[in-house]
Design a protein around this motif. Structure first.
Motif, PDB file in Angstrom:
ATOM      1  N   TYR A  84       4.052 -13.679 -14.406  1.00  0.00           N
ATOM      2  CA  TYR A  84       3.038 -14.482 -13.720  1.00  0.00           C
ATOM      3  C   TYR A  84       3.507 -14.877 -12.324  1.00  0.00           C
ATOM      4  O   TYR A  84       2.749 -14.751 -11.351  1.00  0.00           O
ATOM      5  CB  TYR A  84       2.711 -15.732 -14.543  1.00  0.00           C
ATOM      6  CG  TYR A  84       1.796 -16.676 -13.811  1.00  0.00           C
ATOM      7  CD1 TYR A  84       0.429 -16.414 -13.728  1.00  0.00           C
ATOM      8  CD2 TYR A  84       2.292 -17.797 -13.171  1.00  0.00           C
ATOM      9  CE1 TYR A  84      -0.411 -17.264 -13.030  1.00  0.00           C
ATOM     10  CE2 TYR A  84       1.469 -18.652 -12.478  1.00  0.00           C
ATOM     11  CZ  TYR A  84       0.116 -18.380 -12.408  1.00  0.00           C
ATOM     12  OH  TYR A  84      -0.716 -19.210 -11.711  1.00  0.00           O
ATOM     13  N   GLU A  85       4.732 -15.355 -12.203  1.00  0.00           N
ATOM     14  CA  GLU A  85       5.252 -15.756 -10.894  1.00  0.00           C
ATOM     15  C   GLU A  85       5.329 -14.571  -9.945  1.00  0.00           C
ATOM     16  O   GLU A  85       5.031 -14.694  -8.758  1.00  0.00           O
ATOM     17  CB  GLU A  85       6.620 -16.410 -11.041  1.00  0.00           C
ATOM     18  CG  GLU A  85       6.558 -17.788 -11.636  1.00  0.00           C
ATOM     19  CD  GLU A  85       7.914 -18.407 -11.871  1.00  0.00           C
ATOM     20  OE1 GLU A  85       8.941 -17.678 -11.805  1.00  0.00           O
ATOM     21  OE2 GLU A  85       7.974 -19.624 -12.111  1.00  0.00           O
ATOM     22  N   SER A  86       5.710 -13.426 -10.458  1.00  0.00           N
ATOM     23  CA  SER A  86       5.778 -12.217  -9.646  1.00  0.00           C
ATOM     24  C   SER A  86       4.387 -11.825  -9.134  1.00  0.00           C
ATOM     25  O   SER A  86       4.212 -11.482  -7.961  1.00  0.00           O
ATOM     26  CB  SER A  86       6.388 -11.082 -10.453  1.00  0.00           C
ATOM     27  OG  SER A  86       6.351  -9.885  -9.733  1.00  0.00           O
ATOM     28  N   MET A  87       3.388 -11.897 -10.029  1.00  0.00           N
ATOM     29  CA  MET A  87       2.011 -11.568  -9.633  1.00  0.00           C
ATOM     30  C   MET A  87       1.477 -12.584  -8.628  1.00  0.00           C
ATOM     31  O   MET A  87       0.795 -12.220  -7.661  1.00  0.00           O
ATOM     32  CB  MET A  87       1.107 -11.517 -10.866  1.00  0.00           C
ATOM     33  CG  MET A  87       1.395 -10.333 -11.755  1.00  0.00           C
ATOM     34  SD  MET A  87       0.575 -10.339 -13.368  1.00  0.00           S
ATOM     35  CE  MET A  87      -1.068 -10.876 -13.040  1.00  0.00           C
ATOM     36  N   LEU A  88       1.801 -13.861  -8.824  1.00  0.00           N
ATOM     37  CA  LEU A  88       1.384 -14.903  -7.891  1.00  0.00           C
ATOM     38  C   LEU A  88       1.997 -14.671  -6.513  1.00  0.00           C
ATOM     39  O   LEU A  88       1.295 -14.731  -5.495  1.00  0.00           O
ATOM     40  CB  LEU A  88       1.790 -16.280  -8.421  1.00  0.00           C
ATOM     41  CG  LEU A  88       1.487 -17.470  -7.525  1.00  0.00           C
ATOM     42  CD1 LEU A  88      -0.020 -17.620  -7.317  1.00  0.00           C
ATOM     43  CD2 LEU A  88       2.086 -18.738  -8.106  1.00  0.00           C
ATOM     44  N   ASP A  89       3.289 -14.375  -6.480  1.00  0.00           N
ATOM     45  CA  ASP A  89       3.959 -14.097  -5.205  1.00  0.00           C
ATOM     46  C   ASP A  89       3.334 -12.888  -4.515  1.00  0.00           C
ATOM     47  O   ASP A  89       3.156 -12.874  -3.296  1.00  0.00           O
ATOM     48  CB  ASP A  89       5.447 -13.868  -5.414  1.00  0.00           C
ATOM     49  CG  ASP A  89       6.188 -15.135  -5.821  1.00  0.00           C
ATOM     50  OD1 ASP A  89       5.604 -16.229  -5.701  1.00  0.00           O
ATOM     51  OD2 ASP A  89       7.343 -15.013  -6.271  1.00  0.00           O
ATOM     52  N   GLU A  90       2.993 -11.864  -5.293  1.00  0.00           N
ATOM     53  CA  GLU A  90       2.377 -10.666  -4.728  1.00  0.00           C
ATOM     54  C   GLU A  90       1.038 -10.995  -4.065  1.00  0.00           C
ATOM     55  O   GLU A  90       0.746 -10.528  -2.964  1.00  0.00           O
ATOM     56  CB  GLU A  90       2.183  -9.630  -5.828  1.00  0.00           C
ATOM     57  CG  GLU A  90       1.684  -8.295  -5.334  1.00  0.00           C
ATOM     58  CD  GLU A  90       1.568  -7.273  -6.446  1.00  0.00           C
ATOM     59  OE1 GLU A  90       0.647  -6.448  -6.363  1.00  0.00           O
ATOM     60  OE2 GLU A  90       2.385  -7.304  -7.390  1.00  0.00           O
ATOM     61  N   LYS A  91       0.237 -11.818  -4.718  1.00  0.00           N
ATOM     62  CA  LYS A  91      -1.062 -12.206  -4.140  1.00  0.00           C
ATOM     63  C   LYS A  91      -0.878 -13.065  -2.892  1.00  0.00           C
ATOM     64  O   LYS A  91      -1.619 -12.918  -1.920  1.00  0.00           O
ATOM     65  CB  LYS A  91      -1.914 -12.957  -5.176  1.00  0.00           C
ATOM     66  CG  LYS A  91      -2.418 -12.083  -6.281  1.00  0.00           C
ATOM     67  CD  LYS A  91      -3.331 -11.011  -5.737  1.00  0.00           C
ATOM     68  CE  LYS A  91      -3.825 -10.115  -6.840  1.00  0.00           C
ATOM     69  NZ  LYS A  91      -4.630  -9.019  -6.346  1.00  0.00           N
ATOM     70  N   ILE A  92       0.095 -13.948  -2.914  1.00  0.00           N
ATOM     71  CA  ILE A  92       0.366 -14.783  -1.738  1.00  0.00           C
ATOM     72  C   ILE A  92       0.790 -13.910  -0.564  1.00  0.00           C
ATOM     73  O   ILE A  92       0.319 -14.087   0.565  1.00  0.00           O
ATOM     74  CB  ILE A  92       1.443 -15.843  -2.055  1.00  0.00           C
ATOM     75  CG1 ILE A  92       0.894 -16.883  -3.027  1.00  0.00           C
ATOM     76  CG2 ILE A  92       1.947 -16.511  -0.784  1.00  0.00           C
ATOM     77  CD1 ILE A  92       1.935 -17.830  -3.584  1.00  0.00           C
ATOM     78  N   VAL A  93       1.660 -12.940  -0.831  1.00  0.00           N
ATOM     79  CA  VAL A  93       2.125 -12.031   0.224  1.00  0.00           C
ATOM     80  C   VAL A  93       0.969 -11.185   0.740  1.00  0.00           C
ATOM     81  O   VAL A  93       0.809 -11.021   1.955  1.00  0.00           O
ATOM     82  CB  VAL A  93       3.283 -11.152  -0.295  1.00  0.00           C
ATOM     83  CG1 VAL A  93       3.559 -10.003   0.650  1.00  0.00           C
ATOM     84  CG2 VAL A  93       4.525 -11.990  -0.484  1.00  0.00           C
ATOM     85  N   ASP A  94       0.139 -10.647  -0.160  1.00  0.00           N
ATOM     86  CA  ASP A  94      -1.018  -9.854   0.271  1.00  0.00           C
ATOM     87  C   ASP A  94      -1.929 -10.669   1.168  1.00  0.00           C
ATOM     88  O   ASP A  94      -2.403 -10.186   2.196  1.00  0.00           O
ATOM     89  CB  ASP A  94      -1.808  -9.339  -0.935  1.00  0.00           C
ATOM     90  CG  ASP A  94      -1.121  -8.206  -1.653  1.00  0.00           C
ATOM     91  OD1 ASP A  94      -0.176  -7.618  -1.087  1.00  0.00           O
ATOM     92  OD2 ASP A  94      -1.535  -7.899  -2.794  1.00  0.00           O
ATOM     93  N   SER A  95      -2.176 -11.900   0.775  1.00  0.00           N
ATOM     94  CA  SER A  95      -3.034 -12.775   1.573  1.00  0.00           C
ATOM     95  C   SER A  95      -2.415 -13.047   2.944  1.00  0.00           C
ATOM     96  O   SER A  95      -3.106 -13.024   3.967  1.00  0.00           O
ATOM     97  CB  SER A  95      -3.251 -14.084   0.821  1.00  0.00           C
ATOM     98  OG  SER A  95      -4.023 -14.976   1.571  1.00  0.00           O
ATOM     99  N   ALA A  96      -1.117 -13.295   2.967  1.00  0.00           N
ATOM    100  CA  ALA A  96      -0.429 -13.561   4.236  1.00  0.00           C
ATOM    101  C   ALA A  96      -0.469 -12.339   5.146  1.00  0.00           C
ATOM    102  O   ALA A  96      -0.775 -12.450   6.334  1.00  0.00           O
ATOM    103  CB  ALA A  96       1.018 -13.974   3.970  1.00  0.00           C
ATOM    104  N   VAL A  97      -0.180 -11.163   4.593  1.00  0.00           N
ATOM    105  CA  VAL A  97      -0.153  -9.937   5.404  1.00  0.00           C
ATOM    106  C   VAL A  97      -1.546  -9.614   5.927  1.00  0.00           C
ATOM    107  O   VAL A  97      -1.700  -9.238   7.096  1.00  0.00           O
ATOM    108  CB  VAL A  97       0.431  -8.762   4.590  1.00  0.00           C
ATOM    109  CG1 VAL A  97       0.208  -7.446   5.302  1.00  0.00           C
ATOM    110  CG2 VAL A  97       1.910  -8.981   4.350  1.00  0.00           C
ATOM    111  N   ASN A  98      -2.569  -9.775   5.101  1.00  0.00           N
ATOM    112  CA  ASN A  98      -3.936  -9.451   5.521  1.00  0.00           C
ATOM    113  C   ASN A  98      -4.510 -10.456   6.507  1.00  0.00           C
ATOM    114  O   ASN A  98      -5.502 -10.165   7.171  1.00  0.00           O
ATOM    115  CB  ASN A  98      -4.849  -9.327   4.301  1.00  0.00           C
ATOM    116  CG  ASN A  98      -4.530  -8.099   3.479  1.00  0.00           C
ATOM    117  OD1 ASN A  98      -4.063  -7.095   4.010  1.00  0.00           O
ATOM    118  ND2 ASN A  98      -4.755  -8.182   2.186  1.00  0.00           N
TER     119      ASN A  98
END
Length: 116
Positions: A84-98
């Motif tokens: 869950y934490e890994s998936m959350l971090d991935e979404k946060i990073v995707d949002s930041a990059v986009n």
């Protein structure tokens, strides 16, 4: 081949031989992809690769930052929580990059664009 495991069923064995580890395969693949894009002078693909690279670095940064947070023991550590934490971090990073990221992708794009 030198395989090391920590003994937990939730953890995969790691390969300590640097010639065959996953990171080297990814690095080699990234270099080939980048060289191909630079040869074609494809601006759209170059921007995408630079943005993806920034995402990878941000993902690594988030993982290391999370590792510095002390564990309280209040919430049990298990594989599901890690996923869950890994998936959350991935979404946060995707949002930041986009939304523009931290500027690393843009700086890398400008640097590589000047070389084409």
């Amino acid at each position: 081949m030198n395989i090391k495991s920590t003994g937990s069923i939730n953890e995969l064995p790691t390969n300590n031989n640097n010639r065959f580890n996953k990171e080297n395969l990814i690095d080699d693949n990234f270099a080939k992809q980048l060289n191909s894009i630079l040869e074609k002078s494809d601006d759209k693909e170059l921007k995408k690769v630079c943005r993806d690279f920034e995402g990878v670095l941000l993902q690594m940064m988030y993982k290391e930052m999370r590792a510095t947070v002390p564990k309280s023991g209040f919430i049990q550590e298990d594989y599901g929580k890690k996923v869950y934490e890994s998936m959350l971090d991935e979404k946060i990073v995707d949002s930041a990059v986009n939304s523009g990221g931290i500027g690393l992708g843009d700086a890398l794009y400008k640097l590589l664009k000047a070389k084409t």
